[in-house]
Design a protein around this motif. Structure first.
Motif, PDB file in Angstrom:
ATOM      1  N   VAL A 124       0.777  -1.208   0.207  1.00 54.52           N
ATOM      2  CA  VAL A 124      -0.201   0.017   0.113  1.00 54.52           C
ATOM      3  C   VAL A 124       0.848   1.130   0.004  1.00 54.52           C
ATOM      4  O   VAL A 124       1.969   1.150   0.457  1.00 54.52           O
ATOM      5  N   ARG A 125       0.239   2.503  -0.697  1.00 54.07           N
ATOM      6  CA  ARG A 125       1.476   3.610  -1.400  1.00 54.07           C
ATOM      7  C   ARG A 125       0.182   4.309   0.603  1.00 54.07           C
ATOM      8  O   ARG A 125      -0.679   5.215  -0.122  1.00 54.07           O
ATOM      9  N   GLU A 126       0.564   5.174   0.975  1.00 56.62           N
ATOM     10  CA  GLU A 126       0.141   5.026   2.034  1.00 56.62           C
ATOM     11  C   GLU A 126       1.488   7.034   2.011  1.00 56.62           C
ATOM     12  O   GLU A 126       2.482   7.081   2.682  1.00 56.62           O
ATOM     13  N   ILE A 127       0.953   7.989   1.768  1.00 56.12           N
ATOM     14  CA  ILE A 127       1.182   8.875   1.634  1.00 56.12           C
ATOM     15  C   ILE A 127       1.267  10.178   2.725  1.00 56.12           C
ATOM     16  O   ILE A 127       0.147   9.943   3.115  1.00 56.12           O
ATOM     17  N   PRO A 128       2.084  10.714   3.372  1.00 53.80           N
ATOM     18  CA  PRO A 128       2.203  11.444   4.380  1.00 53.80           C
ATOM     19  C   PRO A 128       1.405  12.561   4.295  1.00 53.80           C
ATOM     20  O   PRO A 128       1.930  13.408   3.029  1.00 53.80           O
ATOM     21  N   GLU A 129       0.657  13.139   5.270  1.00 49.74           N
ATOM     22  CA  GLU A 129       0.339  14.757   5.242  1.00 49.74           C
ATOM     23  C   GLU A 129       1.328  15.356   4.310  1.00 49.74           C
ATOM     24  O   GLU A 129       0.942  16.891   4.531  1.00 49.74           O
ATOM     25  N   ALA A 130       2.548  15.402   5.422  1.00 47.97           N
ATOM     26  CA  ALA A 130       3.193  16.515   5.085  1.00 47.97           C
ATOM     27  C   ALA A 130       4.252  16.583   3.598  1.00 47.97           C
ATOM     28  O   ALA A 130       4.310  16.702   3.872  1.00 47.97           O
ATOM     29  N   ALA A 131       3.538  15.127   3.349  1.00 44.57           N
ATOM     30  CA  ALA A 131       4.345  14.698   1.356  1.00 44.57           C
ATOM     31  C   ALA A 131       2.750  15.431   0.280  1.00 44.57           C
ATOM     32  O   ALA A 131       3.385  15.229  -0.790  1.00 44.57           O
ATOM     33  N   LYS A 132       2.597  15.405   0.899  1.00 49.77           N
ATOM     34  CA  LYS A 132       1.186  15.945   0.065  1.00 49.77           C
ATOM     35  C   LYS A 132       0.840  17.189  -0.518  1.00 49.77           C
ATOM     36  O   LYS A 132       1.641  18.304  -0.043  1.00 49.77           O
ATOM     37  N   PRO A 133       0.640  17.659  -1.369  1.00 52.86           N
ATOM     38  CA  PRO A 133       0.398  18.804  -1.876  1.00 52.86           C
ATOM     39  C   PRO A 133      -0.436  19.659  -0.833  1.00 52.86           C
ATOM     40  O   PRO A 133      -1.615  19.141  -0.717  1.00 52.86           O
ATOM     41  N   ARG A 134      -0.054  21.043  -1.089  1.00 56.99           N
ATOM     42  CA  ARG A 134      -0.582  21.901  -0.089  1.00 56.99           C
ATOM     43  C   ARG A 134      -0.677  23.123  -1.277  1.00 56.99           C
ATOM     44  O   ARG A 134       0.023  23.643  -1.868  1.00 56.99           O
ATOM     45  N   ARG A 135      -1.740  23.892  -0.799  1.00 56.60           N
ATOM     46  CA  ARG A 135      -1.998  25.559  -1.437  1.00 56.60           C
ATOM     47  C   ARG A 135      -1.251  26.546  -0.889  1.00 56.60           C
ATOM     48  O   ARG A 135      -1.720  26.550   0.763  1.00 56.60           O
ATOM     49  N   ILE A 136      -0.286  26.963  -1.776  1.00 59.48           N
ATOM     50  CA  ILE A 136       0.171  28.443  -0.460  1.00 59.48           C
ATOM     51  C   ILE A 136      -0.764  29.958  -0.498  1.00 59.48           C
ATOM     52  O   ILE A 136      -1.000  29.491  -2.581  1.00 59.48           O
ATOM     53  N   GLU A 137      -0.881  30.517  -0.424  1.00 60.48           N
ATOM     54  CA  GLU A 137      -1.135  31.561  -0.047  1.00 60.48           C
ATOM     55  C   GLU A 137      -0.438  32.831  -0.673  1.00 60.48           C
ATOM     56  O   GLU A 137       0.721  33.121  -0.644  1.00 60.48           O
ATOM     57  N   ILE A 138      -0.979  33.448  -1.334  1.00 65.02           N
ATOM     58  CA  ILE A 138       0.132  34.723  -2.120  1.00 65.02           C
ATOM     59  C   ILE A 138      -0.718  35.752  -1.506  1.00 65.02           C
ATOM     60  O   ILE A 138      -1.652  36.412  -1.519  1.00 65.02           O
TER      61      ILE A 138
END
Length: 153
Positions: A124-138
């Motif tokens: 199983v591939r479990e991507i940790p929250e820290a490695a998931k894409p996140r939105r950066i506010e400008i």
């Protein structure tokens, strides 16, 4: 197959060393044999299964090890000395094997089972929250600018 020089890519990339090593190893002649046969299947969005035909092997004669993005499966058959039997044809392979699989980042072994001569390894591939894409506010520059107050004497 031709050998490619990846050194120019090392200068402009960061963290892709393992990828280039894998690509470089693809150019090497395949030293592994075709024994034992295996399947790799996708069983879900982030789930995989490796099924390997290991007829004649017992659980105690198989070992599975995961280390640094490499899954290694070994089979070592204990020699059976049977003085009474004499083989007229030996078609069932009893030779030792070692098979390696390269695993992607965050792929973990969930379980392994042996049934009807087939070794099933669920991944199983479990991507940790820290490695998931996140939105950066400008934020705008104007809202951060500070006003300079002048004092008159």
């Amino acid at each position: 197959m031709r050998h490619f020089d990846f050194s120019p890519l090392y200068r402009s990339t960061v963290g892709f060393d393992r990828l280039f090593t894998m690509l470089d190893s693809l150019g090497q002649p395949d030293q592994s044999q075709t024994y034992p046969p295996y399947n790799i299947e996708r069983t879900g969005e982030n789930a995989y299964r490796i099924t390997m035909a290991v007829a004649g092997f017992d659980e105690s004669e198989l070992s599975i090890e995961a280390r640094e993005h490499t899954l290694t499966i070994k089979g070592e058959k204990s020699e059976e000395k049977d003085a009474e039997s004499q083989f007229l044809h030996r078609g069932i392979a009893k030779r030792a094997f070692e098979r390696r699989f390269q695993l992607a980042d965050h792929v973990e072994i969930k379980s392994a089972s042996l049934k009807n001569g087939l070794l099933h390894i669920d991944l199983v591939r479990e991507i940790p929250e820290a490695a998931k894409p996140r939105r950066i506010e400008i934020s705008s520059v104007a809202s951060q600018a500070k006003q300079i107050e002048t004092q008159s004497a």
